[in-house]
Motif scaffolding. Structure first.
Motif: not given
Lengths: 556, 171
Positions: A357-362
């Motif tokens: 995934g991308s970004g700072n998701h869990v």
């Protein structure tokens, strides 16, 4: 003692050791509920929001304890709403007794109000079912139902009782609690042969399934593995039988299993299958599963022998009894070369998943690990079905039998919340944690009201990626990223939803927040929902596509 | 290799047993060629004779899955070399005066029986092995078959051995 059918039913349930019934009242079971009102000090009735939730709760109760789960519903829609729950229990061999009311005998077969032919409907998803049209036969039928649900390979049994039968009176004679019968059909010779194969093997592999857990043979599997220096892999239903960090444990095998486990199956010269059934999620291509191995199959169900995979030696019996006798016949061995090879695969392939995934998701595995660190080893983990289920199966360090409750065979989305309710009722001493996807949660989230009404402190982690992640993953791999009907993008606010139901809501929006929020979650004692924002492109890796082998494994 | 198997199944004589057995076959994807149910010397039992086509895998699974049904007591495979298989045929056929003598001749040769006659039709009864009935039907076809029914095979082992022998598969 002259009793009504309803009184006889409840007396017999108590006699069979039932302390809890999950259910939902209705016209055809009014007489039974009237008796429950009198007997509420001896038998607890848990009212769910929907009969499906009650069926899953009875299932969770049974899986958490090994006792028989009991669910009750009225005729017609009440009965049909049990169907998914019964089928779920059937596929995973869970002992359950389902009781349905039906219309009065004289109205049967006339398409009466709320009439349905539930014994016909549930014929292929029960071990057996009964239509009781004679009050004289009721007590013995109930006793027989418990006996059948527990004998041999466990499973669900349904009893359908017309309303007039619950009102009729007859003489009731108290009976005894059912005794479990585990028919062993193997011979001394087959045990000796198994021991010989094991002793002669250079690269043996033990493959265990749910049968090990239901027969209480987990410690024996460990003993066999240690004595014969054999690595152990398991189906999802077998998770928890071997301690996660045991040096012989390879973990889950199959479509989303560990690479080392699949490599071991490919390379072993002897496969010892114990209480497992070579399902298509384990042996993704049955003909090529453990292709070079001689195969011993130990199972209580004779019909499993040769069903999905041809075997060289079968031992039909209770795995606990078989292993008790077999272990002393095996020689203590050291298989250093084989163990070293397997360990190499383990350290090479079975590392922490990488985020796609991308970004700072869990990150699901970070969440799972941190939940585990706080749970303290006295928890029951329940899952729903989908990507989150696989992440939990892959990453959660299960080390005790009955510590994972999950729908394996049927793959029932919507299973989790009901099952978690049943588990917590059965085991109030345990912390019960549910991992669920946002898709599955939307199916049966109505049971939040049950958590709140009975103040059942279950912690619900919604792995919320706004998509039907597992189906999307298949679309991504095999359907050219054509995301047909899998993008949910619902506007549900899970925190406010939880609060609307009277539970507590939390949210973890990014990987950095996991610790802070979990501290609050774990210090809260009550039903709560934790909305965990996951990236929609996270994948469950590794993956062996359906019909393929470890040679075609998708690693990223 | 596809073969034809004849299974004799002793079941409890309850309502719904037949539905359980036939539902098992469709759910597991086994094809039934014929199925007959009959009373036995014991009023508590019925006997189902099932003819299925399949390989040894299918035979093995059918036998084991049948044994898992609560109301199934015994399953026995009857081998053609030491069993009797019989089937009954009722046949309504065009039988105008000019064909009657030929039909009567065939009936005699096959040891069939004429049960009913109208100015232009006859009903014939024939009992025998499947192959005999097949052959008789071939001969009758040119006359014009109006209606027919076959019972499907019912079967029993020859000699001293019975389905009640302890050697047969039991629960």
């Amino acid at each position: 003692m002259l009793l009504t059918g309803a009184e006889i039913l409840i007396e017999t349930l108590i006699e069979q050791g039932v302390d809890t019934i999950f259910g939902y009242p209705g016209g055809a079971v009014l007489n039974i509920y009237d008796v429950l009102y009198d007997k509420r000090d001896r038998i607890t009735h848990i009212l769910t929001a929907h009969e499906q939730g009650a069926a899953h709760a009875a299932d969770g109760y049974a899986r958490a304890t090994g006792k028989t789960g009991v669910v009750m519903a009225t005729s017609g829609p009440g009965a049909t709403n049990l169907v998914t729950g019964i089928a779920t229990a059937y596929m995973d061999s869970v002992p359950m007794v389902a009781i349905t009311g039906n219309v009065a005998t004289e109205l049967i077969g006339r398409d009466s109000f709320q009439e349905v032919f539930i014994t016909g409907i549930t014929m292929p998803i029960t071990k057996h079912n009964f239509f009781v049209n004679d009050v004289e036969k009721l007590a013995d039928t109930v006793r027989k139902a418990f006996y059948i649900a527990n004998k041999g390979r466990p499973g669900p049994v349904l009893i359908d009782i017309p309303k007039d039968v619950t009102a009729q009176k007859c003489e009731f004679t108290p009976g005894n609690r059912f005794r479990v019968e585990l028919p062993n059909r193997y011979t001394e010779e087959s045990l000796a042969l198994a021991a010989k194969y094991i002793n002669q093997s250079h690269r043996p592999l033990i493959y265990i399934g749910g049968g090990v857990i239901s027969s209480g043979a987990s410690a024996l599997v460990r003993e066999l593995a240690e004595k014969t220096d054999t690595p152990v892999c398991c189906s999802m239903m077998g998770l928890g039988a071997m301690p996660y960090d045991h040096p012989n444990n390879l973990g889950m095998i199959g479509m989303h299993g560990k690479v080392a486990a699949s490599m071991a199956a490919k390379s072993c010269d002897l496969l010892i299958a114990i209480g497992a059934r070579f399902s298509d999620r384990v042996a993704t291509k049955a003909g090529s599963f453990a292709p070079d191995a001689m195969c011993i199959h130990i199972d209580i169900d004779p019909a499993e022998i040769g069903k999905n995979k041809a075997v060289d030696l079968d031992i039909v019996g209770n795995t606990y009894d078989v292993l008790t006798q077999l272990i002393p016949m095996t020689e203590k061995a050291e298989r250093k070369a084989w163990i070293d090879t397997v360990n190499e695969w383990k350290s090479k392939f079975d590392c922490k998943p990488r985020s796609s995934g991308s970004g700072n998701h869990v990150k699901p595995w970070n969440l799972i690990e941190k939940v585990y660190m706080r749970a303290g080893g006295n928890e029951i983990i329940v899952t729903d079905v989908g990507q989150h289920q696989m992440w939990v199966a892959q990453c959660y360090p299960f080390s005790a039998p009955r510590s994972l409750l999950t729908s394996g065979g049927l793959g029932t989305m919507g299973y989790g919340l009901g099952a978690a309710i049943g588990a917590k009722i059965a085991r109030p001493d345990k912390r019960v944690i549910l991992f669920v996807g946002d898709g599955g949660f939307h199916m049966n989230m109505n049971e939040l009201c049950t958590l709140v009404s009975y103040n059942i402190p279950v912690t619900v982690f919604v792995m919320n990626n706004s998509v039907l992640g597992m189906v999307r993953q298949w679309q991504s791999f095999f359907y050219n990223k054509r995301y047909s009907c899998t993008t949910l993008n619902r506007k549900t606010d899970y925190v406010r939803l939880a609060e609307a139901f009277g539970a507590k809501g939390f949210r973890i929006s990014s990987d950095d927040d996991i610790d802070t929020v979990l501290d609050q979650v774990f210090s809260y004692d009550g039903p709560c929902v934790v909305d965990c924002i996951i990236d929609r492109d996270e994948k469950v890796i590794p993956m062996i596509p359906s019909g393929k082998t470890v040679d075609d494994i998708i690693i990223e | 290799m596809q073969e034809q198997f004849v299974l004799s199944v002793i079941v409890e004589n309850h309502a719904g047993v037949l539905a359980r057995v036939s539902s098992l076959f469709s759910r597991r994807g086994f094809n039934i060629d014929s199925l007959t149910v009959s009373a036995t010397d014991n009023p508590e039992n019925s006997r189902i004779t099932i003819v299925v086509k399949g390989d040894t895998y299918i035979l093995d699974q059918i036998t084991k899955q049948l044994m898992k049904l609560e109301e199934v007591e015994k399953v026995e495979r009857l081998l053609p070399e030491n069993s009797l298989f019989r089937e009954l045929l009722l046949l309504k056929i065009h039988a105008p005066v000019e064909s009657r003598s030929y039909i009567k001749e065939a009936v005699e040769i096959y040891r069939a029986k004429i049960l009913d006659m109208s100015p232009v039709t006859m009903i014939i009864e024939l009992t025998g092995q499947q192959s005999k009935i097949d052959a008789f039907l071939e001969i009758m076809k040119p006359f014009g078959i109006i209606e027919m029914c076959r019972t499907g095979i019912t079967a029993m082992a020859r000699g001293m051995s019975t389905i009640y022998d302890p050697s047969t598969i039991t629960d």
